[in-house]
Design an enzyme around this catalytic site. Structure first.
Site, mmCIF file in Angstrom:
data_model
loop_
_atom_site.group_PDB
_atom_site.id
_atom_site.type_symbol
_atom_site.label_atom_id
_atom_site.label_comp_id
_atom_site.label_asym_id
_atom_site.label_seq_id
_atom_site.Cartn_x
_atom_site.Cartn_y
_atom_site.Cartn_z
ATOM 1 N N GLU A 82 -0.628 4.431 -4.911
ATOM 2 C CA GLU A 82 -1.117 3.719 -6.213
ATOM 3 C C GLU A 82 -2.876 3.488 -5.522
ATOM 4 O OE1 GLU A 82 0.451 -0.236 -7.227
ATOM 5 O OE2 GLU A 82 -1.491 -0.983 -7.772
ATOM 6 N N LYS A 278 4.403 -8.829 -5.701
ATOM 7 C CA LYS A 278 4.342 -7.334 -5.647
ATOM 8 C C LYS A 278 3.112 -6.807 -5.120
ATOM 9 C CE LYS A 278 3.442 -3.537 -7.922
ATOM 10 N NZ LYS A 278 1.946 -2.628 -7.557
ATOM 11 N N ASP A 294 12.692 0.859 6.247
ATOM 12 C CA ASP A 294 13.488 1.056 4.993
ATOM 13 C C ASP A 294 12.693 0.042 4.088
ATOM 14 O OD1 ASP A 294 15.374 0.685 3.093
ATOM 15 O OD2 ASP A 294 17.134 0.781 4.372
ATOM 16 N N HIS A 391 -10.296 -1.441 -9.694
ATOM 17 C CA HIS A 391 -9.053 -0.456 -10.015
ATOM 18 C C HIS A 391 -9.334 0.636 -10.580
ATOM 19 C CE1 HIS A 391 -4.534 0.166 -9.766
ATOM 20 N NE2 HIS A 391 -4.891 0.559 -10.983
HETATM 21 C C1 MEV Z 1 -1.059 -4.386 -8.490
HETATM 22 O O1 MEV Z 1 -0.532 -3.362 -7.735
HETATM 23 C C2 MEV Z 1 -1.010 -5.623 -7.792
HETATM 24 C C3 MEV Z 1 -1.520 -6.718 -8.475
HETATM 25 O O2 MEV Z 1 -1.126 -6.983 -9.898
HETATM 26 C C4 MEV Z 1 -0.969 -8.066 -7.439
HETATM 27 C C5 MEV Z 1 -1.738 -9.410 -8.114
HETATM 28 O O3 MEV Z 1 -1.685 -9.547 -9.343
HETATM 29 O O4 MEV Z 1 -1.784 -10.329 -7.301
HETATM 30 C C6 MEV Z 1 -3.048 -6.917 -8.325
#
Ligand code: MEV
Length: 438
Positions: A82, A278, A294, A391
């Site tokens: 990513e 995430k 892992d 991003h």
């Molecule tokens: C994207 O891979 C991860 C985010 O969505 C984490 C977050 O929102 O804190 C940017």
């Protein structure tokens, strides 16, 4: 309907590719051959990690410099597909390197495994024989545990647990381990299977147990990927005014308050908590993959820990007290730096070398710090410029490459999109307006 294939796993790699060739409408052999490693010996090692392997799936291997963790500076290898993740980790690492860096603490090192079994005899009888069963299990597993004991680890304790109120006749032996620098999955599972077999033969051979007790059954023996006692904390802190000002001119105090609110929201709303965590795993998984650990085990354990009080919540916390900004992460990380893929995958070995060959505990500290850095960078973006700003800038190169832009177009596009919103359509339009020969 395809024909049933017999003995597929025994076929050679080229036989498997040839077979696939007859099924797909393109030249699969040519398409995947460019991903083959020219060093045949190395390719064989990699093929051996899994089964029915026909190609290598390539994921970028990046490095994030300037990680000041417990007074030591690390360059952290990260494997992730990513865009923005490595840039965000690097940016947060640099930011905190001038504010005292990351401080970490190992809160536990214990891992557990369980033998689930059926016992139809009297509960009291089971508890009466258990001390002798335990002695026999430990004795008969000595051939597996002695090496680990020499390294200072091994079995820490066993416990007999009664689950019969939830599922009739079901009991469990919970075994706690210290596996030192190895993640220890194979070690734990081997010990558990040996324990299970001792348990079974002990009961069958017991001279005075009634018949219904001998009718016991081992259901399964397996380690748990939930490791709440194999836990690490990583923290950053600084005076609120020391946070500085942010890209859109936001002042330290405003940032701190919005930041804390964002973390608090991830403690009360499962939708946000999932995305928030995430983001943490963007960093954690990338280090876990780079070091041959892992990531499924770490993810499963981390998410279970996030739900430890019955609701799924943020793994990180933020406080603003006494004019101090404090942000920390507490996460179970059952990982290793010896054994398994860590010693077999050539790039995992290189990663560990880059990190200065850390112990498992040091790798837990590093990994947690990267998770926290990632979380910090994401929330900082979210409460200031928004996530898409950075991003999409990172994603611009992916779009340009996929549209086959040449070097001149790429340079022009980078300048153009400095102050313009990036989207696939906008980049395509830009390239149409700036054809290759201009
Ligand atoms: C994207 O891979 C991860 C985010 O969505 C984490 C977050 O929102 O804190 C940017």
């Amino acid at each position: 309907m395809g024909m049933k294939i017999e003995g597929f796993s025994k076929w050679s790699k080229s036989e498997k590719i040839n077979w696939l060739k007859s099924l797909v409408p393109f030249d699969i052999e040519n398409s995947i051959s460019e991903f083959e490693i020219s060093n045949a010996q190395l390719q064989k090692i990699i093929d051996g990690f899994s089964e029915n392997t026909i190609a290598n799936y390539v994921i970028p291997y990046g490095i994030a410099p300037n990680f000041l963790i417990d007074g030591k500076v690390y360059t952290v290898p990260m494997v992730i597909e990513e865009s923005s993740v490595v840039a965000a980790a690097s940016s947060a690492a640099k930011y905190w390197s001038t504010r005292g860096g990351f401080k970490t603490e190992i809160l536990g090192i214990e891992k557990t495994g369980h033998i689930h079994f059926k016992w139809c005899g009297k509960k009291e009888d089971l508890y009466t024989i258990y001390p002798n069963v335990e002695r026999a299990m430990i004795q008969e597993a000595k051939h597996i545990t002695s090496n680990m004991e020499q390294r200072g680890g091994g079995i820490l304790k066993t416990e007999l647990l009664d689950y019969s109120a939830s599922i009739p006749d079901i009991y469990q032996i919970m075994v706690t381990f210290d596996t030192k620098d190895s993640m220890g999955a194979n070690f734990i599972n081997s010990v558990l299977e040996s324990f299970a077999s001792t348990l079974e033969s002990f009961i069958i051979a017991h001279p005075s147990l009634p018949d219904e007790a001998k009718d016991m059954d081992i259901i399964m023996s397996i380690l748990s990927n939930y490791t709440p006692q194999c836990l690490v904390k990583a923290e950053v802190s600084c005076p609120i005014e020391g946070l500085g000002t942010f890209t859109n001119g936001m002042m330290a105090e405003t940032l701190a308050k919005k930041f804390k609110t964002a973390v608090d929201i991830a403690h009360i709303d499962v939708f946000r908590a999932t995305t928030h965590n995430k983001g943490i795993f963007n960093g954690i998984d990338a280090v876990i993959l780079a070091t041959g650990n892992d990531f499924r085990a770490v993810e499963a354990g981390g998410h279970a820990y996030a739900a430890k009080d019955g609701s799924y919540r943020s793994l990180s916390y933020c406080t603003l007290e006494d004019n101090m900004f404090k942000f920390w992460l507490e996460i179970p990380l059952s990982i290793g730096t010896v054994g398994g893929l860590t010693s077999l995958h050539p790039l995992a070995k290189i990663s560990l070398n880059i990190l200065g060959n850390p112990s498992a505990l040091e790798l837990m500290r590093i990994t947690a710090a990267v998770g926290l850095a990632q979380n910090f960078a994401a929330i900082r973006s979210l409460v200031t410029t928004g996530i898409q700003h950075g991003h999409m800038k990172m994603h611009l190169m992916n779009i340009l490459n996929s549209l086959k832009a040449n070097d001149a177009q790429i340079n022009e596009a980078i300048t153009h999109f400095k102050n313009t919103t990036v989207s696939y359509a906008a980049v395509r339009q830009f390239l149409q307006n700036h054809p290759q020969n201009t």
